[in-house]
Enzyme design. Structure first.
Site, PDB file in Angstrom:
ATOM      1  N   LYS A 197       0.808  -1.218   0.000  1.00 26.28           N
ATOM      2  CA  LYS A 197       0.000   0.000   0.000  1.00 26.28           C
ATOM      3  C   LYS A 197       0.847   1.278   0.000  1.00 26.28           C
ATOM      4  O   LYS A 197       2.061   1.240   0.251  1.00 26.28           O
ATOM      5  CB  LYS A 197      -0.923  -0.015   1.218  1.00 26.28           C
ATOM      6  CG  LYS A 197      -1.994  -1.090   1.161  1.00 26.28           C
ATOM      7  CD  LYS A 197      -2.871  -0.994   2.404  1.00 26.28           C
ATOM      8  CE  LYS A 197      -4.048  -1.929   2.370  1.00 26.28           C
ATOM      9  NZ  LYS A 197      -4.878  -1.759   3.592  1.00 26.28           N
ATOM     10  N   PHE A 210     -15.847   4.721   6.732  1.00 26.87           N
ATOM     11  CA  PHE A 210     -14.430   4.915   6.422  1.00 26.87           C
ATOM     12  C   PHE A 210     -14.118   4.879   4.920  1.00 26.87           C
ATOM     13  O   PHE A 210     -12.985   5.143   4.515  1.00 26.87           O
ATOM     14  CB  PHE A 210     -13.568   3.871   7.147  1.00 26.87           C
ATOM     15  CG  PHE A 210     -13.824   2.442   6.732  1.00 26.87           C
ATOM     16  CD1 PHE A 210     -13.274   1.922   5.575  1.00 26.87           C
ATOM     17  CD2 PHE A 210     -14.604   1.606   7.524  1.00 26.87           C
ATOM     18  CE1 PHE A 210     -13.494   0.608   5.197  1.00 26.87           C
ATOM     19  CE2 PHE A 210     -14.834   0.287   7.164  1.00 26.87           C
ATOM     20  CZ  PHE A 210     -14.273  -0.211   5.991  1.00 26.87           C
ATOM     21  N   ARG A 255      -2.200 -14.456   5.029  1.00 27.19           N
ATOM     22  CA  ARG A 255      -2.917 -13.749   6.095  1.00 27.19           C
ATOM     23  C   ARG A 255      -2.153 -13.876   7.422  1.00 27.19           C
ATOM     24  O   ARG A 255      -2.070 -12.923   8.196  1.00 27.19           O
ATOM     25  CB  ARG A 255      -4.339 -14.281   6.250  1.00 27.19           C
ATOM     26  CG  ARG A 255      -5.219 -14.136   5.021  1.00 27.19           C
ATOM     27  CD  ARG A 255      -5.527 -12.730   4.644  1.00 27.19           C
ATOM     28  NE  ARG A 255      -6.322 -12.056   5.661  1.00 27.19           N
ATOM     29  CZ  ARG A 255      -6.728 -10.803   5.589  1.00 27.19           C
ATOM     30  NH1 ARG A 255      -6.416 -10.067   4.534  1.00 27.19           N
ATOM     31  NH2 ARG A 255      -7.440 -10.266   6.539  1.00 27.19           N
ATOM     32  N   THR A 294      -5.332  -6.662  10.902  1.00 29.86           N
ATOM     33  CA  THR A 294      -5.479  -5.351  10.261  1.00 29.86           C
ATOM     34  C   THR A 294      -4.914  -4.238  11.130  1.00 29.86           C
ATOM     35  O   THR A 294      -4.227  -3.344  10.652  1.00 29.86           O
ATOM     36  CB  THR A 294      -6.967  -5.086   9.957  1.00 29.86           C
ATOM     37  OG1 THR A 294      -7.438  -6.124   9.101  1.00 29.86           O
ATOM     38  CG2 THR A 294      -7.169  -3.742   9.279  1.00 29.86           C
ATOM     39  N   ARG A 344       2.516  -6.398   9.332  1.00 31.28           N
ATOM     40  CA  ARG A 344       1.800  -5.225   9.850  1.00 31.28           C
ATOM     41  C   ARG A 344       2.332  -4.798  11.210  1.00 31.28           C
ATOM     42  O   ARG A 344       2.436  -3.601  11.489  1.00 31.28           O
ATOM     43  CB  ARG A 344       0.302  -5.505   9.893  1.00 31.28           C
ATOM     44  CG  ARG A 344      -0.316  -5.501   8.500  1.00 31.28           C
ATOM     45  CD  ARG A 344      -1.770  -5.846   8.529  1.00 31.28           C
ATOM     46  NE  ARG A 344      -2.409  -5.634   7.242  1.00 31.28           N
ATOM     47  CZ  ARG A 344      -3.518  -6.238   6.870  1.00 31.28           C
ATOM     48  NH1 ARG A 344      -4.127  -7.093   7.691  1.00 31.28           N
ATOM     49  NH2 ARG A 344      -4.043  -5.996   5.690  1.00 31.28           N
ATOM     50  N   ASN A 392      -1.772   0.341   6.937  1.00 29.54           N
ATOM     51  CA  ASN A 392      -1.247  -0.915   7.463  1.00 29.54           C
ATOM     52  C   ASN A 392      -0.373  -1.679   6.467  1.00 29.54           C
ATOM     53  O   ASN A 392      -0.208  -2.881   6.570  1.00 29.54           O
ATOM     54  CB  ASN A 392      -2.376  -1.786   8.005  1.00 29.54           C
ATOM     55  CG  ASN A 392      -3.400  -2.157   6.955  1.00 29.54           C
ATOM     56  OD1 ASN A 392      -3.241  -1.868   5.777  1.00 29.54           O
ATOM     57  ND2 ASN A 392      -4.461  -2.813   7.392  1.00 29.54           N
ATOM     58  N   HIS A 412      -2.262  -5.231   1.731  1.00 33.48           N
ATOM     59  CA  HIS A 412      -3.593  -5.820   1.607  1.00 33.48           C
ATOM     60  C   HIS A 412      -3.397  -7.268   1.211  1.00 33.48           C
ATOM     61  O   HIS A 412      -2.476  -7.595   0.458  1.00 33.48           O
ATOM     62  CB  HIS A 412      -4.409  -5.115   0.513  1.00 33.48           C
ATOM     63  CG  HIS A 412      -5.631  -5.880   0.102  1.00 33.48           C
ATOM     64  ND1 HIS A 412      -6.833  -5.755   0.759  1.00 33.48           N
ATOM     65  CD2 HIS A 412      -5.819  -6.817  -0.863  1.00 33.48           C
ATOM     66  CE1 HIS A 412      -7.711  -6.574   0.199  1.00 33.48           C
ATOM     67  NE2 HIS A 412      -7.119  -7.222  -0.790  1.00 33.48           N
TER      68      HIS A 412
END
Length: 139
Positions: free
Chosen positions: A11, A59, A87, A93, A104, A114, A117
């Site tokens: 990100k 959000f 994951r 998250t 993260r 964070n 994705h």
């Protein structure tokens, strides 16, 4: 166990902080194979389309604004049990509650910024990969 593919987005916060190499290294150390990659500066329409499932949430506007604030690196990662293992590798998250040693926990700023994705299911992975890549771009 069958080989799976999952989508990863590095990100804007991680791209701006020059963390691409460190994050890619984590993927490779965990046994993932990068089978496709492309750097993108998402348009508002692309970000809204990708996160359409969240469009009714408060959000959503901030999420879209964040995702178009700088480039992202879209990746297709492959290995056995890719979705679940990815994951686990990226962590929760919210980095404050993510397990020690997760991406993260180590790199994220907060729950929105964070760093990465990841697809949350095989069905999501297939849909998300197709959003960014055509089959001929995946090796």
């Amino acid at each position: 166990m069958a080989v799976e593919r999952t989508l990863s987005l590095i990100k804007p916060d991680a791209v701006k902080r020059h963390l691409i190499g460190a994050i890619l290294s984590r993927f490779e150390q965990a046994g993932f194979r990068v089978v496709a990659a492309k750097m993108l500066h998402l348009t508002q329409a692309q970000a809204e389309g990708f996160y359409a499932e969240h469009q009714d949430k408060a959000f959503f506007p901030e999420l879209v604004a964040y995702m178009i604030s700088a480039p992202v690196l879209a990746l297709v990662l492959e290995k056995e049990n890719a979705v679940k293992d990815y994951r686990t590798l990226i962590g929760a998250t919210n980095p404050a509650v993510a397990a020690e040693g997760t991406i993260r926990r180590d790199f994220a700023i907060d729950g929105r910024h964070n760093s990465v994705h990841g697809s949350d299911s095989l069905d999501s992975a297939k849909r998300e990969i197709a959003y960014f890549f055509v089959e001929s771009e995946i090796f």
